[in-house]
Design a protein around this motif. Structure first.
Motif, PDB file in Angstrom:
ATOM      1  N   LEU A 293       0.860  -1.181   0.000  1.00  0.00           N
ATOM      2  CA  LEU A 293       0.000   0.000   0.000  1.00  0.00           C
ATOM      3  C   LEU A 293       0.893   1.228   0.000  1.00  0.00           C
ATOM      4  O   LEU A 293       1.827   1.322   0.808  1.00  0.00           O
ATOM      5  N   ASP A 294       0.623   2.137  -0.920  1.00  0.00           N
ATOM      6  CA  ASP A 294       1.404   3.363  -0.993  1.00  0.00           C
ATOM      7  C   ASP A 294       0.449   4.541  -0.837  1.00  0.00           C
ATOM      8  O   ASP A 294      -0.231   4.927  -1.780  1.00  0.00           O
ATOM      9  N   ARG A 295       0.392   5.056   0.356  1.00  0.00           N
ATOM     10  CA  ARG A 295      -0.503   6.172   0.685  1.00  0.00           C
ATOM     11  C   ARG A 295      -1.935   5.901   0.222  1.00  0.00           C
ATOM     12  O   ARG A 295      -2.634   6.796  -0.264  1.00  0.00           O
ATOM     13  N   ALA A 296      -2.356   4.671   0.370  1.00  0.00           N
ATOM     14  CA  ALA A 296      -3.711   4.304  -0.054  1.00  0.00           C
ATOM     15  C   ALA A 296      -4.723   4.817   0.965  1.00  0.00           C
ATOM     16  O   ALA A 296      -4.538   4.670   2.165  1.00  0.00           O
ATOM     17  N   SER A 297      -5.772   5.420   0.465  1.00  0.00           N
ATOM     18  CA  SER A 297      -6.822   5.928   1.354  1.00  0.00           C
ATOM     19  C   SER A 297      -8.180   5.535   0.798  1.00  0.00           C
ATOM     20  O   SER A 297      -8.307   5.165  -0.370  1.00  0.00           O
ATOM     21  N   LEU A 298      -9.178   5.604   1.668  1.00  0.00           N
ATOM     22  CA  LEU A 298     -10.525   5.246   1.251  1.00  0.00           C
ATOM     23  C   LEU A 298     -11.510   6.220   1.874  1.00  0.00           C
ATOM     24  O   LEU A 298     -11.493   6.449   3.087  1.00  0.00           O
ATOM     25  N   ARG A 299     -12.341   6.773   1.031  1.00  0.00           N
ATOM     26  CA  ARG A 299     -13.375   7.703   1.497  1.00  0.00           C
ATOM     27  C   ARG A 299     -14.744   7.127   1.211  1.00  0.00           C
ATOM     28  O   ARG A 299     -14.960   6.487   0.188  1.00  0.00           O
ATOM     29  N   TYR A 300     -15.673   7.332   2.157  1.00  0.00           N
ATOM     30  CA  TYR A 300     -17.085   7.032   1.920  1.00  0.00           C
ATOM     31  C   TYR A 300     -17.782   8.392   1.836  1.00  0.00           C
ATOM     32  O   TYR A 300     -18.198   8.932   2.859  1.00  0.00           O
ATOM     33  N   GLY A 301     -17.832   8.979   0.667  1.00  0.00           N
ATOM     34  CA  GLY A 301     -18.351  10.340   0.555  1.00  0.00           C
ATOM     35  C   GLY A 301     -17.448  11.272   1.346  1.00  0.00           C
ATOM     36  O   GLY A 301     -16.228  11.277   1.177  1.00  0.00           O
ATOM     37  N   PRO A 302     -18.035  12.016   2.274  1.00  0.00           N
ATOM     38  CA  PRO A 302     -17.212  12.955   3.031  1.00  0.00           C
ATOM     39  C   PRO A 302     -16.453  12.287   4.182  1.00  0.00           C
ATOM     40  O   PRO A 302     -15.616  12.915   4.818  1.00  0.00           O
TER      41      PRO A 302
ATOM     42  N   LEU B 187      -9.263  -4.032   4.481  1.00  0.00           N
ATOM     43  CA  LEU B 187      -9.436  -5.367   3.899  1.00  0.00           C
ATOM     44  C   LEU B 187     -10.217  -5.303   2.588  1.00  0.00           C
ATOM     45  O   LEU B 187      -9.981  -6.093   1.673  1.00  0.00           O
ATOM     46  N   GLN B 188     -11.162  -4.370   2.505  1.00  0.00           N
ATOM     47  CA  GLN B 188     -11.917  -4.222   1.257  1.00  0.00           C
ATOM     48  C   GLN B 188     -11.026  -3.707   0.128  1.00  0.00           C
ATOM     49  O   GLN B 188     -11.233  -4.060  -1.029  1.00  0.00           O
ATOM     50  N   LEU B 189     -10.068  -2.873   0.473  1.00  0.00           N
ATOM     51  CA  LEU B 189      -9.110  -2.425  -0.541  1.00  0.00           C
ATOM     52  C   LEU B 189      -8.267  -3.601  -1.022  1.00  0.00           C
ATOM     53  O   LEU B 189      -8.041  -3.786  -2.219  1.00  0.00           O
ATOM     54  N   LEU B 190      -7.808  -4.391  -0.069  1.00  0.00           N
ATOM     55  CA  LEU B 190      -6.909  -5.497  -0.417  1.00  0.00           C
ATOM     56  C   LEU B 190      -7.630  -6.590  -1.198  1.00  0.00           C
ATOM     57  O   LEU B 190      -7.043  -7.232  -2.069  1.00  0.00           O
ATOM     58  N   SER B 191      -8.898  -6.813  -0.879  1.00  0.00           N
ATOM     59  CA  SER B 191      -9.620  -7.898  -1.543  1.00  0.00           C
ATOM     60  C   SER B 191     -10.302  -7.433  -2.819  1.00  0.00           C
ATOM     61  O   SER B 191     -11.047  -8.211  -3.437  1.00  0.00           O
ATOM     62  N   GLY B 192     -10.100  -6.183  -3.197  1.00  0.00           N
ATOM     63  CA  GLY B 192     -10.627  -5.718  -4.471  1.00  0.00           C
ATOM     64  C   GLY B 192     -12.104  -5.417  -4.462  1.00  0.00           C
ATOM     65  O   GLY B 192     -12.714  -5.258  -5.516  1.00  0.00           O
TER      66      GLY B 192
ATOM     67  N   VAL C 279      -2.859   0.627  -4.319  1.00  0.00           N
ATOM     68  CA  VAL C 279      -2.924  -0.669  -3.637  1.00  0.00           C
ATOM     69  C   VAL C 279      -2.440  -1.731  -4.616  1.00  0.00           C
ATOM     70  O   VAL C 279      -2.932  -1.802  -5.746  1.00  0.00           O
ATOM     71  N   ARG C 280      -1.496  -2.521  -4.211  1.00  0.00           N
ATOM     72  CA  ARG C 280      -0.995  -3.613  -5.059  1.00  0.00           C
ATOM     73  C   ARG C 280      -1.055  -4.909  -4.268  1.00  0.00           C
ATOM     74  O   ARG C 280      -0.583  -4.978  -3.135  1.00  0.00           O
ATOM     75  N   VAL C 281      -1.645  -5.903  -4.869  1.00  0.00           N
ATOM     76  CA  VAL C 281      -1.652  -7.244  -4.302  1.00  0.00           C
ATOM     77  C   VAL C 281      -1.104  -8.165  -5.388  1.00  0.00           C
ATOM     78  O   VAL C 281      -1.615  -8.138  -6.518  1.00  0.00           O
ATOM     79  N   PHE C 282      -0.100  -8.909  -5.075  1.00  0.00           N
ATOM     80  CA  PHE C 282       0.612  -9.718  -6.080  1.00  0.00           C
ATOM     81  C   PHE C 282       1.073  -8.836  -7.243  1.00  0.00           C
ATOM     82  O   PHE C 282       1.067  -9.244  -8.398  1.00  0.00           O
TER      83      PHE C 282
ATOM     84  N   GLU D 245      -0.401  -6.252  -8.562  1.00  0.00           N
ATOM     85  CA  GLU D 245      -1.432  -5.648  -9.412  1.00  0.00           C
ATOM     86  C   GLU D 245      -2.521  -5.002  -8.568  1.00  0.00           C
ATOM     87  O   GLU D 245      -2.703  -5.363  -7.405  1.00  0.00           O
ATOM     88  N   ALA D 246      -3.252  -4.067  -9.188  1.00  0.00           N
ATOM     89  CA  ALA D 246      -4.397  -3.462  -8.491  1.00  0.00           C
ATOM     90  C   ALA D 246      -5.493  -4.514  -8.362  1.00  0.00           C
ATOM     91  O   ALA D 246      -5.846  -5.160  -9.355  1.00  0.00           O
ATOM     92  N   PRO D 247      -6.054  -4.720  -7.187  1.00  0.00           N
ATOM     93  CA  PRO D 247      -6.971  -5.851  -7.013  1.00  0.00           C
ATOM     94  C   PRO D 247      -8.421  -5.617  -7.438  1.00  0.00           C
ATOM     95  O   PRO D 247      -9.152  -6.580  -7.638  1.00  0.00           O
ATOM     96  N   PHE D 248      -8.864  -4.359  -7.597  1.00  0.00           N
ATOM     97  CA  PHE D 248     -10.285  -4.103  -7.847  1.00  0.00           C
ATOM     98  C   PHE D 248     -10.744  -4.762  -9.147  1.00  0.00           C
ATOM     99  O   PHE D 248     -10.267  -4.419 -10.227  1.00  0.00           O
ATOM    100  N   ARG D 249     -11.681  -5.730  -9.036  1.00  0.00           N
ATOM    101  CA  ARG D 249     -12.252  -6.465 -10.178  1.00  0.00           C
ATOM    102  C   ARG D 249     -11.148  -7.044 -11.076  1.00  0.00           C
ATOM    103  O   ARG D 249     -11.291  -7.065 -12.308  1.00  0.00           O
ATOM    104  N   ASN D 250     -10.078  -7.481 -10.458  1.00  0.00           N
ATOM    105  CA  ASN D 250      -8.953  -8.012 -11.232  1.00  0.00           C
ATOM    106  C   ASN D 250      -8.889  -9.536 -11.045  1.00  0.00           C
ATOM    107  O   ASN D 250      -8.474 -10.024  -9.992  1.00  0.00           O
ATOM    108  N   PRO D 251      -9.294 -10.305 -12.054  1.00  0.00           N
ATOM    109  CA  PRO D 251      -9.339 -11.765 -11.899  1.00  0.00           C
ATOM    110  C   PRO D 251      -7.981 -12.366 -11.552  1.00  0.00           C
ATOM    111  O   PRO D 251      -7.919 -13.352 -10.810  1.00  0.00           O
TER     112      PRO D 251
END
Lengths: 306, 264
Positions: A4-13, A45-50, A59-62, A64-70
């Motif tokens: 993770l490199d300065r990975a952040s997550l926002r839910y709206g505000p 965990l939601q970032l890591l699991s895509g 975010v890199r897992v293996f 690669e970016a994990p979001f919807r990544n088979p």
């Protein structure tokens, strides 16, 4: 494996996870993700699991970016929080479907379903529908679905919630086995004792920030300004007389059959204590660190950031 | 262990087979009864009337009335409103969707995979219902059109409601407004707008009810017509488009553990 490199997550505000940077190396092992409710564990965990893409950073897992990544999801197993499963379905048939959605088929699928059911101890109850299963049984099935494709990375979000003590021990033993076999296990919990029993490598989250990373001892070393409490069992008066002469002493409390001392730097004090006891200078019968555990670490760190 | 991700077809097949048992449970029987109860009730009324001495064969208008006024206008939309939330929307609400989304299978194929068992189940009962109407005096020449009209519209309406369920938090409400406000009221608007209703395409396939409608019931200045083949194609294409859009929406939308991120 995870970066993770300065990975952040926002839910709206609302900021679910502040910019966070850390790495987990390849290979097996268990890493505990600790923090109270709302600390940002599930967000991470939601970032890591895509499930969710990062709002900022990378975010890199293996690799690669994990979001919807088979390519990433094929090597990752996830047990989300809770015990929810599609009601009305049979466990074995549902697992079969989940196996197919992981790319398994034919004999490989059949043997994978049998293997995971055996692993989680549900082989004889897999014909039940989820509505007829207890919470512990459902939790086992949720773990089974994550193991179907033998993932390199297994992510569990609060897996011990709602489990009875026996089931917890079984799950812990299972996770240890998987880690020994080379699976990287990332497990979150807000109950510190659970993680302490499972691993000493932790990531500590609080209010969306990664507070600390390392072993309990390493993290404890970051906290030198917080005195460590030690209970010295023996003749209290004599122990107290010796203790007050030590420069590391921060506080002293008399108890029946001993004293409790707070010291700023136990690594300096302990050798002198050991020597004095060996020479018979102090009547020490037992020494117990009271707060060199995860609870103390957690309380110290969160107190600082509260 | 690394395994190749399943193809879209394998994903649809696995999901459809995995969730098939859901249609045999409570909601599935509600869907079935929505078709069969009015047809069965009509048959009972006809049979009782016949036993009490009514003469001759049943009137074709009875079958027409049940088909157009009950099945097409009421039951078909209600079926879609009942069945669609049991599709991918159910996983979103029950927070079981993350279990599907962390698999390497293409997420866009999941709505169709979950919807197909419901489509098949509803289609079976609609066919049975249409066959039952024949006993009431349905015109055999119109039967193929009725079957195609019902099944085609069911395909489109179920797909539409699945899409609306992914687009809006209150998808059922928006769906109900569409079916029970737009569909009946569009006849007072310019005629070409009739083509934006399921009713128009069903009537193009199954035969217009205009001949059976009295002047005071006819609000439109004129009734437009569409060739049956085109009407069927429109229903199938519209359904396919809605399934594709639902898949696109799921593929693009982050859906977290809270299950609320996809809600509009």
């Amino acid at each position: 494996m995870i970066k993770l490199d300065r990975a952040s997550l926002r839910y709206g505000p609302i900021l679910g996870l502040s910019p966070t940077t850390f790495e987990l190396p390849d290979g097996g092992g268990i890493t505990g993700l600790l923090g109270p409710n709302g600390a940002g564990k599930s967000s991470l965990l939601q970032l890591l699991s895509g499930l969710l893409p990062p709002s900022g950073g990378d975010v890199r897992v293996f690799g690669e970016a994990p979001f919807r990544n088979p390519a990433v999801l094929a090597r990752l197993g996830m047990v989300p929080e809770g015990d929810r499963l599609p009601m009305g379905l049979r466990a074995d048939r549902w697992l079969r479907m989940m196996g197919e959605l992981s790319g398994l088929s034919g004999d490989g699928l059949k043997s994978a379903v049998a293997r995971v059911l055996d692993t989680v101890g549900m082989a004889d109850r897999a014909h039940l529908t989820f509505t007829r299963m207890s919470k512990g049984m459902r939790q086992r099935i949720r773990l089974a679905q994550a193991l179907l494709h033998e993932p390199d990375l297994l992510i569990l979000d609060e897996p011990f919630n709602g489990l009875d003590p026996e089931a917890r021990l079984v799950l812990m033993a299972l996770l240890r086995d998987l880690a020994t076999q080379g699976t990287r296990v990332l497990v979150s919990s807000h109950i510190l004792g659970e993680i302490a029993q499972l691993t000493d490598r932790i990531l500590l989250l609080f209010r969306g920030r990664l507070l600390a990373e390392g072993t309990v001892t390493e993290i404890r070393q970051l906290l030198d300004r917080h005195p460590v409490e030690l209970r010295l069992t023996g003749e209290a008066q004599a122990l107290a007389r010796w203790a007050v002469e030590q420069p590391e002493l921060a506080a002293l409390r008399m108890e029946d059959g001993g004293v409790v001392i707070s010291v700023g730097s136990p690594r300096d004090l302990l050798p002198r204590l050991q020597k004095a006891a060996a020479e018979g200078a102090i009547p020490l019968r037992a020494l117990d660190p009271l707060d060199l555990n995860l609870d103390a670490v957690f309380q110290y760190l969160t107190k600082d950031h509260a | 262990m690394t395994i190749a991700a399943p193809s879209p077809l394998a994903t649809i097949r696995a999901t459809a087979r995995g969730y098939l048992p859901r249609v045999f449970q409570g909601r599935g029987w509600v869907v079935a009864s929505l078709v069969m109860v009015p047809v069965a009730l009509s048959l009972v009324i006809y049979t009782v009337a016949h036993i009490k001495g009514a003469e001759g064969r049943p009137y074709p208008s009875e079958a027409l009335r049940v088909f157009h006024e009950v099945l097409v206008k009421m039951m078909l939309p209600i079926m879609a409103l009942v069945a669609a939330p049991a599709g991918i929307r159910e996983d979103l609400e029950q927070r079981t969707l993350p279990l599907l989304l962390v698999r390497p299978a293409p997420a866009w194929a999941l709505p169709l995979g979950k919807g197909l068992p419901w489509f098949a189940w509803g289609a079976i009962w609609l066919v049975l219902g249409a066959l039952g109407l024949q006993v009431l005096g349905g015109d055999p020449a119109l039967l193929p059109g009725r079957l195609l009209g019902l099944v085609g519209a069911w395909w489109g309406e179920l797909a539409l409601m699945t899409l609306v369920g992914l687009l809006f938090k209150r998808g059922t409400l928006w769906g109900a407004l569409y079916f029970f406000l737009w569909e009946p009221l569009v006849r007072i608007f310019p005629p070409f707008l009739q083509r934006l209703t399921f009713t128009h395409h069903i009537e193009s396939l199954a035969g217009s009810r205009a001949g059976q409608v009295h002047a005071h019931q006819l609000l439109a200045q004129e009734q437009v017509t569409t060739h049956p083949a085109l009407a069927l194609l429109a229903l199938l294409a519209f359904g396919a488009l809605c399934w594709a859009l639902a898949g696109w929406k799921l593929q693009r939308t982050p859906v977290g553990l809270a299950g609320s991120e996809a809600e509009g």
